[in-house]
Motif scaffolding. Structure first.
Motif, PDB file in Angstrom:
ATOM      1  N   VAL A 129       0.869  -1.176   0.000  1.00 29.04           N
ATOM      2  CA  VAL A 129       0.000   0.000   0.000  1.00 29.04           C
ATOM      3  C   VAL A 129       0.912   1.233   0.000  1.00 29.04           C
ATOM      4  O   VAL A 129       1.506   1.577   1.022  1.00 29.04           O
ATOM      5  CB  VAL A 129      -0.945   0.004   1.211  1.00 29.04           C
ATOM      6  CG1 VAL A 129      -1.873   1.216   1.148  1.00 29.04           C
ATOM      7  CG2 VAL A 129      -1.763  -1.282   1.260  1.00 29.04           C
ATOM      8  N   HIS A 130       1.022   1.866  -1.148  1.00 30.67           N
ATOM      9  CA  HIS A 130       1.905   3.020  -1.302  1.00 30.67           C
ATOM     10  C   HIS A 130       1.258   4.283  -0.736  1.00 30.67           C
ATOM     11  O   HIS A 130       0.022   4.356  -0.611  1.00 30.67           O
ATOM     12  CB  HIS A 130       2.222   3.246  -2.781  1.00 30.67           C
ATOM     13  CG  HIS A 130       2.992   2.127  -3.393  1.00 30.67           C
ATOM     14  ND1 HIS A 130       3.045   1.906  -4.750  1.00 30.67           N
ATOM     15  CD2 HIS A 130       3.754   1.144  -2.826  1.00 30.67           C
ATOM     16  CE1 HIS A 130       3.804   0.859  -5.003  1.00 30.67           C
ATOM     17  NE2 HIS A 130       4.241   0.372  -3.854  1.00 30.67           N
ATOM     18  N   PRO A 131       2.061   5.280  -0.422  1.00 29.19           N
ATOM     19  CA  PRO A 131       1.471   6.569  -0.008  1.00 29.19           C
ATOM     20  C   PRO A 131       0.690   7.205  -1.159  1.00 29.19           C
ATOM     21  O   PRO A 131       0.923   6.899  -2.336  1.00 29.19           O
ATOM     22  CB  PRO A 131       2.706   7.414   0.364  1.00 29.19           C
ATOM     23  CG  PRO A 131       3.812   6.442   0.541  1.00 29.19           C
ATOM     24  CD  PRO A 131       3.524   5.291  -0.361  1.00 29.19           C
ATOM     25  N   ARG A 132      -0.230   8.076  -0.799  1.00 28.27           N
ATOM     26  CA  ARG A 132      -0.948   8.824  -1.833  1.00 28.27           C
ATOM     27  C   ARG A 132       0.028   9.707  -2.604  1.00 28.27           C
ATOM     28  O   ARG A 132       0.982  10.245  -2.044  1.00 28.27           O
ATOM     29  CB  ARG A 132      -2.035   9.698  -1.213  1.00 28.27           C
ATOM     30  CG  ARG A 132      -3.190   8.934  -0.604  1.00 28.27           C
ATOM     31  CD  ARG A 132      -4.333   9.884  -0.310  1.00 28.27           C
ATOM     32  NE  ARG A 132      -5.419   9.245   0.400  1.00 28.27           N
ATOM     33  CZ  ARG A 132      -5.606   9.312   1.712  1.00 28.27           C
ATOM     34  NH1 ARG A 132      -4.766  10.024   2.457  1.00 28.27           N
ATOM     35  NH2 ARG A 132      -6.602   8.698   2.295  1.00 28.27           N
ATOM     36  N   ILE A 133      -0.220   9.858  -3.889  1.00 28.51           N
ATOM     37  CA  ILE A 133       0.623  10.689  -4.741  1.00 28.51           C
ATOM     38  C   ILE A 133      -0.169  11.919  -5.158  1.00 28.51           C
ATOM     39  O   ILE A 133      -1.251  11.796  -5.746  1.00 28.51           O
ATOM     40  CB  ILE A 133       1.092   9.910  -5.976  1.00 28.51           C
ATOM     41  CG1 ILE A 133       1.974   8.733  -5.541  1.00 28.51           C
ATOM     42  CG2 ILE A 133       1.848  10.809  -6.938  1.00 28.51           C
ATOM     43  CD1 ILE A 133       2.410   7.848  -6.682  1.00 28.51           C
ATOM     44  N   HIS A 134       0.365  13.079  -4.833  1.00 31.70           N
ATOM     45  CA  HIS A 134      -0.259  14.337  -5.202  1.00 31.70           C
ATOM     46  C   HIS A 134       0.478  14.911  -6.418  1.00 31.70           C
ATOM     47  O   HIS A 134       1.711  14.972  -6.421  1.00 31.70           O
ATOM     48  CB  HIS A 134      -0.214  15.328  -4.042  1.00 31.70           C
ATOM     49  CG  HIS A 134      -0.832  14.800  -2.778  1.00 31.70           C
ATOM     50  ND1 HIS A 134      -2.192  14.764  -2.569  1.00 31.70           N
ATOM     51  CD2 HIS A 134      -0.274  14.255  -1.659  1.00 31.70           C
ATOM     52  CE1 HIS A 134      -2.450  14.235  -1.382  1.00 31.70           C
ATOM     53  NE2 HIS A 134      -1.300  13.920  -0.813  1.00 31.70           N
ATOM     54  N   PRO A 135      -0.253  15.318  -7.455  1.00 34.97           N
ATOM     55  CA  PRO A 135       0.420  15.797  -8.669  1.00 34.97           C
ATOM     56  C   PRO A 135       1.203  17.080  -8.417  1.00 34.97           C
ATOM     57  O   PRO A 135       0.719  18.004  -7.761  1.00 34.97           O
ATOM     58  CB  PRO A 135      -0.737  16.024  -9.647  1.00 34.97           C
ATOM     59  CG  PRO A 135      -1.950  16.209  -8.773  1.00 34.97           C
ATOM     60  CD  PRO A 135      -1.721  15.360  -7.559  1.00 34.97           C
ATOM     61  N   CYS A 156       5.789  10.841   3.874  1.00 31.07           N
ATOM     62  CA  CYS A 156       5.854   9.756   2.891  1.00 31.07           C
ATOM     63  C   CYS A 156       5.088  10.126   1.623  1.00 31.07           C
ATOM     64  O   CYS A 156       5.531   9.816   0.505  1.00 31.07           O
ATOM     65  CB  CYS A 156       5.300   8.465   3.497  1.00 31.07           C
ATOM     66  SG  CYS A 156       6.325   7.740   4.798  1.00 31.07           S
ATOM     67  N   GLU A 157       3.926  10.779   1.772  1.00 32.18           N
ATOM     68  CA  GLU A 157       3.168  11.202   0.598  1.00 32.18           C
ATOM     69  C   GLU A 157       3.948  12.237  -0.210  1.00 32.18           C
ATOM     70  O   GLU A 157       3.958  12.180  -1.449  1.00 32.18           O
ATOM     71  CB  GLU A 157       1.816  11.770   1.037  1.00 32.18           C
ATOM     72  CG  GLU A 157       0.871  10.747   1.631  1.00 32.18           C
ATOM     73  CD  GLU A 157      -0.480  11.341   1.998  1.00 32.18           C
ATOM     74  OE1 GLU A 157      -0.683  12.536   1.695  1.00 32.18           O
ATOM     75  OE2 GLU A 157      -1.319  10.624   2.572  1.00 32.18           O
ATOM     76  N   GLY A 175      11.704  -0.765  -5.334  1.00 32.45           N
ATOM     77  CA  GLY A 175      11.587   0.570  -5.875  1.00 32.45           C
ATOM     78  C   GLY A 175      11.307   1.570  -4.759  1.00 32.45           C
ATOM     79  O   GLY A 175      10.990   1.204  -3.629  1.00 32.45           O
ATOM     80  N   PRO A 176      11.401   2.859  -5.067  1.00 32.32           N
ATOM     81  CA  PRO A 176      11.197   3.866  -4.018  1.00 32.32           C
ATOM     82  C   PRO A 176       9.805   3.833  -3.416  1.00 32.32           C
ATOM     83  O   PRO A 176       9.652   4.044  -2.209  1.00 32.32           O
ATOM     84  CB  PRO A 176      11.477   5.194  -4.747  1.00 32.32           C
ATOM     85  CG  PRO A 176      11.359   4.876  -6.205  1.00 32.32           C
ATOM     86  CD  PRO A 176      11.763   3.456  -6.356  1.00 32.32           C
ATOM     87  N   LEU A 177       8.769   3.560  -4.203  1.00 28.42           N
ATOM     88  CA  LEU A 177       7.422   3.518  -3.645  1.00 28.42           C
ATOM     89  C   LEU A 177       7.246   2.314  -2.715  1.00 28.42           C
ATOM     90  O   LEU A 177       6.564   2.410  -1.685  1.00 28.42           O
ATOM     91  CB  LEU A 177       6.382   3.491  -4.772  1.00 28.42           C
ATOM     92  CG  LEU A 177       6.306   4.748  -5.641  1.00 28.42           C
ATOM     93  CD1 LEU A 177       5.198   4.608  -6.677  1.00 28.42           C
ATOM     94  CD2 LEU A 177       6.073   5.991  -4.787  1.00 28.42           C
ATOM     95  N   ASP A 178       7.850   1.190  -3.064  1.00 26.70           N
ATOM     96  CA  ASP A 178       7.795   0.032  -2.164  1.00 26.70           C
ATOM     97  C   ASP A 178       8.535   0.323  -0.863  1.00 26.70           C
ATOM     98  O   ASP A 178       8.101  -0.078   0.225  1.00 26.70           O
ATOM     99  CB  ASP A 178       8.412  -1.192  -2.842  1.00 26.70           C
ATOM    100  CG  ASP A 178       7.496  -1.794  -3.894  1.00 26.70           C
ATOM    101  OD1 ASP A 178       6.323  -1.362  -3.970  1.00 26.70           O
ATOM    102  OD2 ASP A 178       7.943  -2.672  -4.657  1.00 26.70           O
TER     103      ASP A 178
END
Length: 399
Positions: A155-161, A252-253, A302-305
């Protein structure tokens, strides 16, 4: 193997009946005691029989952002010759269990269960193994065995554009530091002309002065490299809401948003955690580099993991060691330091990196009061969460 309360009672009764029967010569009591003991023995043999089950599971998908739906499909097949009677099964999904119907599963048949995986929190959700409990018909003995392997759901952090991606700085050997979005060709030195050199590379002014042809040597400077330093010290995130440090979740996000934006812009980016990543969720690769983390099968993460597996550490002195290593290695030209309210007292260590990193930006999440302007000579973004940080970030164009 575990004896149930009913089995314990019957076993005690068997011992008592046998003792009284032999002591006072009552064959009836002896017979009853023997029957009770035989029942417990039969129950143990029945429960010890291992059913032949094949377990397969499929995560759909196995990597999601926080809050996005994810499901697990579990298939259990009976490969034995007997009907799977008296079986109770449950699958582990994070902190909860999911019942799996296996009662009287026929030989060669399978059963399928599909359920949702909780994704309301960032992290690595372990799913499995399947735990199958076999009981005897009288309910005297129960034996639980694991089947199949555990499958993680990331479960990755939320990604804000982010619409504004930093250009970084390209160092030149003639002493300049230029802002370059995609690298550049920089003059390096002069050398004598040799047959085969292109005439357009001849430096005619120097050639006229020294009396022989001199050719320019150029060097292709590297692309601007971003270094995201995430502060995962527990002291930097003192506030807790239901046991969760929301400032760290926001950090993290923000880190995930920066890494994703850099990848989309084809900019090299490196994620570094202040404290060492826990071996319980991420196995360390060779060396001490934070980007050498691997999973349980030896595959690099990877960085998101790595952000999904990131946890708070009690090593309060880790920031000093991390900044020393960053100063020595010079891993990039733009440094983004993400911390919580408790990390503002250590911004001096980050400010000392400005000699090695021309651009240094600090993100502070969840501060009770604004960070004083010009702290350690750094550009500081105060944000309540990852979404506000993304909005503030887009206003920072040049550092």
């Amino acid at each position: 193997m575990g004896i149930t309360a009913r089995g314990v009672g019957l076993l005690v009764a068997a011992v008592v009946l046998l003792g009284v029967g032999f002591r006072f010569a009552y064959p009836e009591l002896t017979l009853l005691g023997a029957a009770a003991g035989a029942a417990v023995g039969y129950a143990a043999l029945t429960a010890a029989w291992r059913p032949r089950l094949v377990v397969a599971r499929r995560a759909d998908p196995d990597r999601v952002a926080r809050g996005e739906p994810a499901s697990m499909t579990l298939t259990v097949r009976n490969t034995g010759r007997l009907r799977s009677a008296n079986l109770l099964a449950e699958d582990r999904c994070g902190d909860r269990t999911v019942p799996v119907p296996l009662l009287r599963l026929r030989p060669g048949r399978d059963t399928e269960v599909r359920y949702d995986v909780p994704t309301h929190r960032r992290g690595v959700v372990p799913v499995g193994p399947l735990r199958v409990t076999r009981r005897d018909p009288l309910g005297l003995v129960a034996l639980t065995r694991p089947y199949g392997a555990s499958t993680p759901v990331w479960v990755h952090p939320r990604i804000h554009p982010l619409t504004a991606v930093p250009t970084g700085a390209g160092r030149s050997l003639d002493g300049r530091v230029d802002g370059v979005p995609h690298g550049s060709i920089t003059f390096d030195s002069l050398r004598e002309y040799v047959v085969g050199d292109e005439l357009r590379r001849v430096h005619w002014r120097t050639s006229a002065r020294v009396g022989e042809l001199m050719v320019r040597e150029n060097v292709d400077t590297s692309l601007p490299r971003l270094v995201v330093l995430l502060d995962n010290r527990a002291a930097a995130h003192p506030s807790r809401v239901r046991g969760v440090a929301e400032s760290f979740e926001s950090g993290c996000e923000a880190a995930a948003s920066i890494v994703t934006a850099a990848h989309r812009a084809d900019l090299p980016v490196l994620l570094v955690l202040v404290a060492a990543e826990p071996a319980t969720s991420v196995e360390r690769g060779r060396g001490d580099r934070s980007d050498g983390a691997v999973d349980g099968e030896g595959h690099p993460l990877g960085p998101l993991d790595r952000l999904a597996a990131a946890e708070l550490s009690g090593d309060d002195d880790a920031l000093r060691a991390a900044t020393t290593r960053l100063r020595q290695d010079r891993l990039g030209d733009t440094l983004i330091f993400l911390t919580g309210p408790g990390g503002r007292a250590d911004l001096g260590h980050v400010g000392a990196l400005r000699g090695a990193y021309p651009s240094v930006v600090v993100g502070v999440f969840g501060p009770a009061e604004p960070t004083p302007a010009g702290t350690a000579g750094l550009v500081v973004i105060d944000a309540a969460d990852g979404a506000q940080f993304a909005a503030e970030w887009d206003g920072v164009r040049r550092w």
